[in-house]
Structures are given as structure tokens and as C-alpha cells.
Design a protein around this motif. Structure first.
Motif: not given
Length: 602
Positions: A88-97, A109-112, A116-125
Motif C-alpha cells: 500500500s502507498l498510504a499509511d493505513w490505520r489498520f488495527n491488527s487485532e 504480500e510484499q508490503e513496503h 502499515t508493516l508495523l501495524q499489521l505485524q501481529q495481524a492474523r494471516r
């Protein structure tokens, strides 16, 4: 003619036959495959199972179609983000929970985007497993990225889940049916588990900044190993024991060397440390991704030398307040006028010299005897009686002031503003990097730094402050001042006081620097809140000075002034009295000379 009609009929029949065959083919192709319907239903049940384990409200799909997840999205009726390019290009405010990531393959998945990478680190895949990719390879790839909540789905309908601290590093949860909760390698049927309940001795790299009392480093006499102490280091040590990890100090650490907290932040940002044993401010940090949840709040003010006692010779000038002197002069004029009028009950003998040089009134206010008139009227007696009471009150008041101030001389005025700092003989001692941060973060100008004493070494600055050098003013947090206050209780008299009138910041949030993608971040923050909730952290902070003493991190030395208080009054202390006495005699001689000249020529 008949032959032509026959040919025409054959052509029409042929065309109709082709159309019917074509329509029949379209219906056969468009007829849904029963196996595909069953697969979609099973996948829907799998997502429902994931949602029951932990609720999710947003779906992020990485990868291009054709993908089994794209066909399922219209039936989920949930907010969905499609990232066909894998980033993604924008800073998505995803909640990993509350976010579920669906990945269409290993390289989908090639998140650069770092945020966003930090926000989704703990997300379920949930990853679509390709035919030639083994589950252990894919789990190892995600573990290298420090992303551990990963499940895999292959083309046969087999469901796998990655397990970080197991061999093999995955388990097969279901086969051919997503409703099955059997686990061929584990008794647990959960798809996503807490990976860090027991990390089986995994290494956590840290380093204390050795700024007492929050973090201290010492050598254990029984084992010879370097150990950490202090309320910040105690937090890390209890967390390490809680998750069954191993705490490792950074190689090359120097015992007894205080490290600047900005250097600790840089080491964390360069991935040399997982968590640093120091405290950083949210105001001076450029990137909040490297800070933990606020650990403690404090103020950042100055410790200022206690004002010195006034010398004895200044006491005389101090007790003579201008307002009191004005009241006494007014009483002198009033009593002088009343005495002149009461002698003859008229103003015939009124003159400026008789008012200003009234001998009886002057000696009466000073508590000295004066000649009493032979035939005194009642008015004169009443005025003299009032004069005696006024003299008694005046002399008693000044005598009490003198005795009290000579017994315990008052202190000089306290510094309450930056203007007082500039006018005082003290300079502000500060380390160079800290001085630059002050000018930048607290909007100070160069005018405020003219009286600064800048040091190039942080360890030297801390040592200067710890020895209570009363020649300087020091910036200090309230957390550190608590230990200084406890230490000064051992002194004969306090050397510094904490000024809350002049502060760089009255409310400061302090955090621990942590590595950006440290997987233990969330558990560590929960552990921090638990320590505060159960009062353990308050206990550590209260006993901080005792830990310093037990570990020999502070010297029980009286840094207060060793000069004894002078209990005798010397001639030099009476200098102002002598000056006043000489001035009064000169004035008396001048008046006597004027009287001689007035009597001779007039």
C-alpha cells in the motif's frame, strides 16, 4: 423449384441445430460445479471459525486474481482492502487485532510501507499454499520477518498453522474439512495461538544506560556475571522470567560508564538492542515507532543550589524596610508638631528647624530619656505617654528582629525565573547534545544559553551532578530528584532544592526504547501495565535509593558545606553601623556649623 425449397429447408435445419447446440453448450459451461460450491462453503466456515476465535472487522487481500479468496469476498459482507501489487502507498490505520490478512501465495504480500508493516505485524494471516511450497518453508519465511500469526491452506483443503517454538515448526489442524478441530501434532485445535507464553530461552538483547537509580549495572560477586538493577531494569528482568527468555547484554558494554539516552535510542533504531534500559521522552523522539507505551510521567525542571545565609552585616539593612522607616518618620513629624503645640497651645513657636530637629521627640522614639518640662499640662503628659508607647514598640520590634536574625540568619532570595538565572552567579551545567535538544524542543533562544556551562561528555555531566557541585544549576527529572532528596537527608544541611517554578516541561511522558518490529512489544507493554496495577513499580521506585546504597552505587558522603556557622559577631559585621554612625556625626557637625554661622551673622 421443389429442389430449391428442399435445399433451403436443409440450411434452416442446419442453422437451428447449430444454435441449439451452442445454447446447450452455454448452459453446460455456466452450470456451477458442485465441487467449487462445496469448497467455497468450506472456506466460509473456516473464516467463521477464525472469526469465532478472535473477531475481525476488516479484510486485507494481498495478490492478484485468480485466487480463491477473491471469489469468496462478495459473500463475507465485510470492509475489504484489495492490494493487488502486494503493498500500500498510504499509511493505513489498520488495527491488527481486528484485521485478517488473506495472501494469495507466497510472494503475494510484499508490503513496503513501514507504518502499515508495523501495524499489521501481529495481524492474523491466512496464506494460500502453492503446490510446490512446503509448510515449514513458508513458516520459516514468515518467522524471519518476525510475523508469527500465520495459517496456510493448500489446494486439497488441508489447514496448517505455524508454531514458532516447535519442531516441526507447523501443525496440521484439519484435512479435507474445515470444521474439524483435530490436531495431528497438537492437542490444541486453535488456529492462531499465543506464541510467546514460553519462548524456551529465546535471547532478548538489552543494555542499561547506568544512570542511577533507574538502571544500574554491577558484577555479581558469587557468579562473576554482569547483572542489572533499578526499577527500569527490574521491569525487563521480570518480563524475561515471565516469558522464559534469556536476557543478554550487548557485547562491549563498559561497567561504570553512563551512556547518553540518545545513544541508546540510536542503538535500538539500528537493531543492536531489542529493548534499552533507559527512558526516552516523547517530546525529543522523532519516531514514535521505536518507543513503548508510556512507562511513567514526570517533570523536567532544575535542581538549584540552596540560597546562602545572609552575612551579619546585611542584617541591619534587611530589617530596615522602607515602608517601616516611612511610618517612623511620619510618627516623628506628628509627635514633633504635637509637642510644639502642647507647650503653649499655639503655633507661635512653630518653625521648620523646631519640627525637624526636635530633640525630645527624637530621643523619645529611640527609647532614650529626655528632660521633662517643669509645668507640664495634661495635653503634654498625654503626648509624652503616647511617645513612650511608640518608642517601646519600635525598639522591641527591632530588637526581636536583630536577635532572631543573628541567631538564624535568613537565606537569600530563591531563583524563580530565567531572568533570575541570568542575574545569579550560577551557570546551567548541561551536556552538549542535551543543550541542543533543549533549544529545539523547548523553544529556547540563545539568550537562555549564554549562562550555560556546556560539557562534551554525558558521563562527566552526570558525575558533576552526582557530587552536588553547588557552582551550577542542573536540569533533572523528578524521578531522579527523589533519590537526590533521599541522599540529602544524610547531609548536615541540604545543598539543592527542586524548583517547580522554572521547568523545561511540567508534564513529560517517559517510554522505553524498543526495536521497531520487536515481536514481544505487546506482551511487554501489558507486563508494564500489570506492574503498575499491582503496585510493584511503585515499590521499586520507593526503594531505588536503598538499591543504590546496597550496590555501592552512591557514596554516603556529606557534600554540604563543611564551613562552620559563625557564632560570634566580629567588627567587620558592624561595618554598616559604623558607616551610619559616622554619617550621623557628620550631619550633626554640619548642623552645628550652620547654627554657629546663623548666630554670628544673623
Amino acid at each position: 423449384m421443389a429442389a430449391g425449397l428442399g435445399v433451403m429447408r436443409l440450411f434452416i435445419i442446419f442453422v437451428l441445430g447449430c444454435l441449439c447446440r451452442r445454447l446447450h453448450c452455454v448452459q453446460l459451461d455456466d452450470w456451477p460445479d458442485q465441487a467449487d460450491i462445496q469448497e467455497k462453503q468450506q472456506l466460509e466456515r473456516l473464516l467463521q471459525r477464525i472469526r469465532l476465535e478472535r473477531h475481525f472487522e476488516t479484510i486485507v487481500v494481498y495478490g492478484r486474481a485468480p485466487c480463491v479468496f477473491h471469489e469468496l469476498l462478495p459473500h463475507l459482507e465485510l470492509p475489504t482492502v484489495l492490494l493487488s501489487n502486494g503493498s500500500s502507498l498510504a499509511d493505513w490505520r489498520f488495527n491488527s487485532e481486528s484485521t485478517l490478512l488473506l495472501c494469495c501465495g507466497l510472494t503475494a504480500e510484499q508490503e513496503h510501507n513501514p507504518r502499515t508493516l508495523l501495524q499489521l505485524q501481529q495481524a492474523r494471516r491466512l496464506v494460500q499454499l502453492e503446490a510446490k511450497i512446503r509448510p515449514q518453508w513458508l513458516c520459516a519465511l514468515y518467522f524471519a520477518r518476525e510475523q508469527h500469526n500465520v495459517a496456510m491452506l493448500d489446494a486439497r483443503g488441508n489447514l496448517y498453522s505455524c508454531r514458532l517454538y516447535r519442531q516441526p515448526n507447523y501443525v496440521q489442524l484439519a484435512s479435507s474439512s474445515y470444521n474439524s478441530s483435530s490436531d495431528s501434532n497438537s492437542n490444541s485445535g486453535s488456529i492462531y495461538v499465543q506464541q510467546y507464553g514460553n519462548v524456551q530461552g529465546a535471547v532478548i538483547v538489552s543494555e542499561p544506560d547506568q544512570l542511577v537509580p533507574r538502571s544500574m549495572l554491577y558484577r555479581d560477586p558469587s557468579t562473576g556475571q554482569l547483572e542489572m538493577a533499578g526499577f527500569v531494569c527490574n521491569l525487563m528482568k521480570t518480563f524475561v522470567r515471565r516469558v522464559n527468555a534469556t536476557l543478554k547484554l550487548r557485547p562491549g558494554i563498559e561497567l561504570g560508564k553512563t551512556t547518553y539516552y540518545g545513544t541508546m535510542e540510536r542503538r535500538v533504531q539500528q537493531n543492536e538492542l531489542d529493548v534499552a534500559g533507559t527512558l526516552a521522552s516523547t517530546l525529543t523522539s522523532d519516531n514514535m515507532d521505536y518507543l513503548s507505551y508510556p512507562f511513567v510521567s514526570s517533570s523536567y525542571c532544575f535542581m538549584i543550589p540552596v540560597p546562602a545565609r545572609l552575612p551579619y552585616k546585611k542584617i541591619y539593612t534587611m530589617i530596615v524596610e522602607p515602608l517601616v522607616v516611612g511610618v517612623l518618620l511620619l510618627l516623628f513629624l506628628i509627635f514633633s508638631l504635637l509637642l510644639i503645640y502642647s507647650q503653649e497651645l499655639s503655633w507661635r513657636r512653630l518653625s521648620l528647624s523646631r519640627v525637624l530637629l526636635n530633640d525630645r521627640c527624637l530621643r523619645g522614639l529611640l527609647g532614650q530619656p529626655f528632660p521633662w518640662p517643669l509645668a507640664a499640662s495634661r495635653h503634654l503628659k498625654a503626648i509624652c505617654l503616647l511617645l513612650c508607647f511608640a518608642s517601646l514598640m519600635t525598639t522591641t520590634m527591632y530588637e526581636c528582629y536583630l536577635q532572631s536574625f543573628f541567631t538564624q540568619p535568613p537565606a537569600e532570595s530563591m531563583l524563580r525565573s530565567y531572568a533570575d538565572f541570568r542575574a545569579s552567579p550560577y551557570r546551567i551545567a548541561v551536556e552538549r547534545r542535551e543543550a541542543n535538544r533543549m533549544l529545539k524542543s523547548y523553544n529556547l533562544t540563545t539568550d537562555h544559553s549564554r549562562n550555560a556551562f556546556v560539557l562534551d561528555d554525558w558521563h562527566e555531566f552526570v558525575h558533576l551532578r552526582d557530587t552536588f557541585n553547588a557552582s551550577f544549576i542542573y536540569p533533572v527529572t523528578h524521578l531522579r530528584w527523589k533519590s537526590y532528596s533521599e541522599q540529602q537527608k544524610l547531609f548536615k544541611q541540604p545543598v539543592f532544592y527542586y524548583s517547580e517554578d522554572v521547568c523545561l516541561h511540567r508534564f513529560l511522558l517517559m517510554c522505553l526504547p524498543v526495536r521497531r518490529h520487536w515481536p514481544y512489544r505487546r506482551l511487554f507493554e501489558q507486563h508494564t501495565l500489570s506492574m503498575w496495577e499491582f503496585g510493584v513499580m511503585q515499590f521499586w521506585i520507593r526503594r531505588a535509593f536503598s538499591d543504590m546504597v546496597n550496590l555501592n552505587m552512591t557514596k554516603l558522603v556529606d557534600y554540604s558545606s563543611s564551613e562552620p556557622n559563625e557564632e560570634a559577631v566580629y567588627v567587620r559585621d558592624l561595618s554598616w553601623i559604623f558607616y551610619f554612625y559616622a554619617t550621623a556625626h557628620l550631619l550633626a557637625c554640619l548642623c552645628f556649623a550652620v547654627e554657629l554661622c546663623w548666630g554670628r551673622y544673623f
